[in-house]
Each structure stands twice: as structure tokens, then as C-alpha cells.
Write a protein that holds these residues in place. Sequence first.
Motif, PDB file in Angstrom:
ATOM      1  N   ALA A  73       0.821  -1.214   0.000  1.00  0.00           N
ATOM      2  CA  ALA A  73       0.000   0.000   0.000  1.00  0.00           C
ATOM      3  C   ALA A  73       0.858   1.269   0.000  1.00  0.00           C
ATOM      4  CB  ALA A  73      -0.935   0.001   1.210  1.00  0.00           C
ATOM      5  N   LEU A  74       1.888   1.305   0.839  1.00  0.00           N
ATOM      6  CA  LEU A  74       2.736   2.501   0.938  1.00  0.00           C
ATOM      7  C   LEU A  74       3.757   2.587  -0.194  1.00  0.00           C
ATOM      8  CD1 LEU A  74       3.744   2.786   4.716  1.00  0.00           C
ATOM      9  CD2 LEU A  74       2.175   4.238   3.451  1.00  0.00           C
ATOM     10  N   GLY A  75       4.238   1.433  -0.635  1.00  0.00           N
ATOM     11  CA  GLY A  75       5.358   1.400  -1.565  1.00  0.00           C
ATOM     12  C   GLY A  75       6.629   1.207  -0.769  1.00  0.00           C
ATOM     13  N   ILE A  76       7.580   0.506  -1.338  1.00  0.00           N
ATOM     14  CA  ILE A  76       8.794   0.166  -0.600  1.00  0.00           C
ATOM     15  C   ILE A  76       9.635   1.398  -0.280  1.00  0.00           C
ATOM     16  CG2 ILE A  76      10.198  -0.368  -2.633  1.00  0.00           C
ATOM     17  CD1 ILE A  76      10.210  -2.194   0.779  1.00  0.00           C
ATOM     18  N   GLU A  77       9.640   2.401  -1.159  1.00  0.00           N
ATOM     19  CA  GLU A  77      10.435   3.604  -0.896  1.00  0.00           C
ATOM     20  C   GLU A  77       9.893   4.363   0.313  1.00  0.00           C
ATOM     21  OE1 GLU A  77       9.090   3.043  -3.984  1.00  0.00           O
ATOM     22  OE2 GLU A  77      10.894   2.254  -4.939  1.00  0.00           O
ATOM     23  N   ALA A  78       8.578   4.540   0.372  1.00  0.00           N
ATOM     24  CA  ALA A  78       7.968   5.256   1.493  1.00  0.00           C
ATOM     25  C   ALA A  78       8.138   4.469   2.793  1.00  0.00           C
ATOM     26  CB  ALA A  78       6.495   5.509   1.218  1.00  0.00           C
ATOM     27  N   PHE A  79       7.967   3.158   2.716  1.00  0.00           N
ATOM     28  CA  PHE A  79       8.149   2.322   3.904  1.00  0.00           C
ATOM     29  C   PHE A  79       9.585   2.427   4.411  1.00  0.00           C
ATOM     30  CE2 PHE A  79       8.821  -1.607   6.247  1.00  0.00           C
ATOM     31  CZ  PHE A  79       7.687  -1.649   7.052  1.00  0.00           C
ATOM     32  N   SER A  80      10.550   2.347   3.500  1.00  0.00           N
ATOM     33  CA  SER A  80      11.964   2.450   3.878  1.00  0.00           C
ATOM     34  C   SER A  80      12.276   3.799   4.522  1.00  0.00           C
ATOM     35  CB  SER A  80      12.863   2.262   2.660  1.00  0.00           C
ATOM     36  OG  SER A  80      12.734   0.975   2.141  1.00  0.00           O
ATOM     37  N   ARG A  81      11.735   4.874   3.949  1.00  0.00           N
ATOM     38  CA  ARG A  81      11.954   6.211   4.522  1.00  0.00           C
ATOM     39  C   ARG A  81      11.415   6.293   5.946  1.00  0.00           C
ATOM     40  NH1 ARG A  81      10.555   8.022  -0.591  1.00  0.00           N
ATOM     41  NH2 ARG A  81       8.431   8.455   0.106  1.00  0.00           N
ATOM     42  N   GLU A  82      10.226   5.735   6.156  1.00  0.00           N
ATOM     43  CA  GLU A  82       9.625   5.749   7.497  1.00  0.00           C
ATOM     44  C   GLU A  82      10.493   4.981   8.491  1.00  0.00           C
ATOM     45  OE1 GLU A  82       6.461   6.701   8.813  1.00  0.00           O
ATOM     46  OE2 GLU A  82       5.826   7.788   7.029  1.00  0.00           O
ATOM     47  N   VAL A  83      10.984   3.812   8.074  1.00  0.00           N
ATOM     48  CA  VAL A  83      11.815   3.004   8.967  1.00  0.00           C
ATOM     49  C   VAL A  83      13.119   3.722   9.279  1.00  0.00           C
ATOM     50  CG1 VAL A  83      13.128   0.852   9.165  1.00  0.00           C
ATOM     51  CG2 VAL A  83      10.803   0.807   8.247  1.00  0.00           C
ATOM     52  N   GLU A  84      13.765   4.283   8.268  1.00  0.00           N
ATOM     53  CA  GLU A  84      15.023   4.995   8.499  1.00  0.00           C
ATOM     54  C   GLU A  84      14.816   6.225   9.386  1.00  0.00           C
ATOM     55  OE1 GLU A  84      18.121   4.069   7.738  1.00  0.00           O
ATOM     56  OE2 GLU A  84      17.380   2.250   6.790  1.00  0.00           O
TER      57      GLU A  84
END
Length: 86
Positions: A73-84
Motif C-alpha cells: 500500500a505505501l510502496g517500498i520507498e515510502a516504507f523504507s523512509r519511514e523506517v530509516e
Amino acid sequence: IGLQVYRDADGELLLRVLVGGGLGRTPIIGVQIRDGLPWRHLLSYVEAILRVYNRHGRRDNKYKARIKILVKALGIEAFSREVEAE
């Protein structure tokens, strides 16, 4: 959450982190969000992934309450940014 442990050229233990994979009715291959994570940061990084999931994950439907659904749903780029950012 998938983790692959390996050693670099200097012999240091590093981790490759994958998220969003799973088996079941809709099997999906996990996507790499981090490579070269030092092993001493493993716990805090996995906790950051879970905090992002707890903040944005679907709790209204037990079949959609999965990290793989959130990553899609978020996309891997957005998910990665949130985690970082965590």
C-alpha cells in the motif's frame, strides 16, 4: 521480516533486511530495504519496522493485518523512509 547474515571482507557480521514477504493465500517475495546493517543495530532496526507497521498497519481486517499488505500500500520507498526516520 527476513534477515540474511553475512560477513564483509573484514569479517564483520552484517545483515541484509527484507520486508513484506510471506506465504499463504497470497505469497509475496520480500523486498530488501537495508543492506550492510551492522549486527549490533539489529534489535533497534527491527523495532523501527514494527513501530512503522503499528502506526500505519491495517487492524480492521485480520486478513490484511500484515506487513506485506502495508508495504504494497505505501510502496517500498515510502516504507523504507519511514523506517530509516525511526
